[in-house]
Design a protein around this motif. Structure first.
Motif: not given
Length: 319
Positions: A140-151
């Motif tokens: 959820s929110l943690g997944g959004n954070l990690m996707l942003k980090y990766l991109g």
């Protein structure tokens, strides 16, 4: 990459969005041993990692981040940690600022795009000189954070081999609108109450920056993000915060094999949270959209969830 065809076929009862979502969040139990480690951050604040370890010494580590108002103690985190440690991995479950049971030192806390904190976690773990292989799993929110980090425009460590994200609101404003719908009233209200309680505690520590009257006047999640999230983290307002931190804006730049699993019946997600075209044109983003699963649900007739099994399968296939 091609869109991934899902093989998730849940028991009949878990085809219901509400049953799947509520059961996984409030009823499921998945105990696992955890050891806490505190990281002192560069700005003088701290966050806590809850570690789970493989029985044998491991050179592989999975970093996990929870969702909104969650923690490393939530069953979707502990269940994943238990499954991966049984497969020979160590697991570092991150408690975002203020989420480990102790209020953090600064007025700011966490938000959906706080990637600098994740960067410090990654650097801290790599400095142990213990792990040759690293992977991500965010919810959820943690997944959004990690996707942003990766991109984002950053150097990704060579040890980071793959990532799996589950039930991610890639479009933060669109997902907020979904939560405002009548069928999601109880979920939105529960988040609102938890966040207001969190802010009341914060107001006691920072009375010159936040008042109980302001907190009580909030009547929605948008109000809370206008009052606190945006102000504490240097955004103009809630809409500016949503725009700048929605991971959908960063998906095209991801350069690590990444699997995004968003159920079609997830009532928390807007249409923009299913980035079919981006995934079709990407070399690294895989998109799986099961018919069922709810929000961070994906229960099965076995101890582990479907997404726990898929996370291991996907990550293992890219080592």
């Amino acid at each position: 990459m091609p869109i991934v065809e899902s093989t998730y076929k849940p028991p009949m009862i878990f085809r219901n969005y509400h049953v799947s979502t509520v059961y996984s969040a409030m009823i499921r139990r998945a105990p696992v041993a955890q050891q806490r480690e505190r990281i002192n951050l560069q700005d003088g604040d701290f966050l806590d990692l809850d570690w789970s370890f493989s029985e044998e010494r491991s050179e592989k580590v999975l970093i996990v981040i929870h969702g909104l108002e969650g923690s490393a103690k939530r069953p979707y985190v502990t269940g994943l940690a238990k499954y991966f440690t049984q497969k020979g991995w160590d697991v570092a479950a991150v408690n975002l600022r203020g989420c480990s049971g102790e209020i953090n030192r600064h007025f700011r806390s966490y938000h959906a795009g706080a990637t600098n904190d994740l960067q410090e976690v990654v650097e801290h773990i790599l400095k142990k000189n213990k792990y040759a292989t690293m992977a991500f799993n965010g919810f959820s929110l943690g997944g959004n954070l990690m996707l942003k980090y990766l991109g984002e425009d950053r150097e990704i460590p060579k040890q980071l081999k793959a990532a799996v994200m589950v039930s991610v609101p890639c479009d933060l404003h669109g997902s907020l609108k979904q939560l405002e719908k009548r069928e999601n009233f109880l979920y939105a209200k529960r988040f609102q109450i938890k966040l207001q309680n969190h802010l009341r505690q914060r107001a006691q520590h920072f009375p010159n920056q936040l008042t109980t009257e302001e907190i009580n006047a909030c009547d929605s999640l948008l109000d809370i993000d206008d009052l606190y999230t945006s102000r504490a983290h240097d955004f103009e307002n809630a809409l500016d915060y949503y725009h700048k931190n929605s991971s959908r804006r960063f998906l095209e730049n991801i350069g690590v094999p990444t699997l995004l699993i968003n159920a079609k019946n997830d009532g928390f997600l807007s249409p923009a949270c299913y980035p079919f075209k981006i995934a079709e044109e990407s070399k690294y983003l895989y998109l799986e959209t099961p018919e069922y699963g709810g929000h961070v649900g994906f229960m099965q007739n076995k101890p582990e969830t479907y997404t726990e099994e898929r996370a291991y399968q996907f990550i293992h296939s890219h080592l």
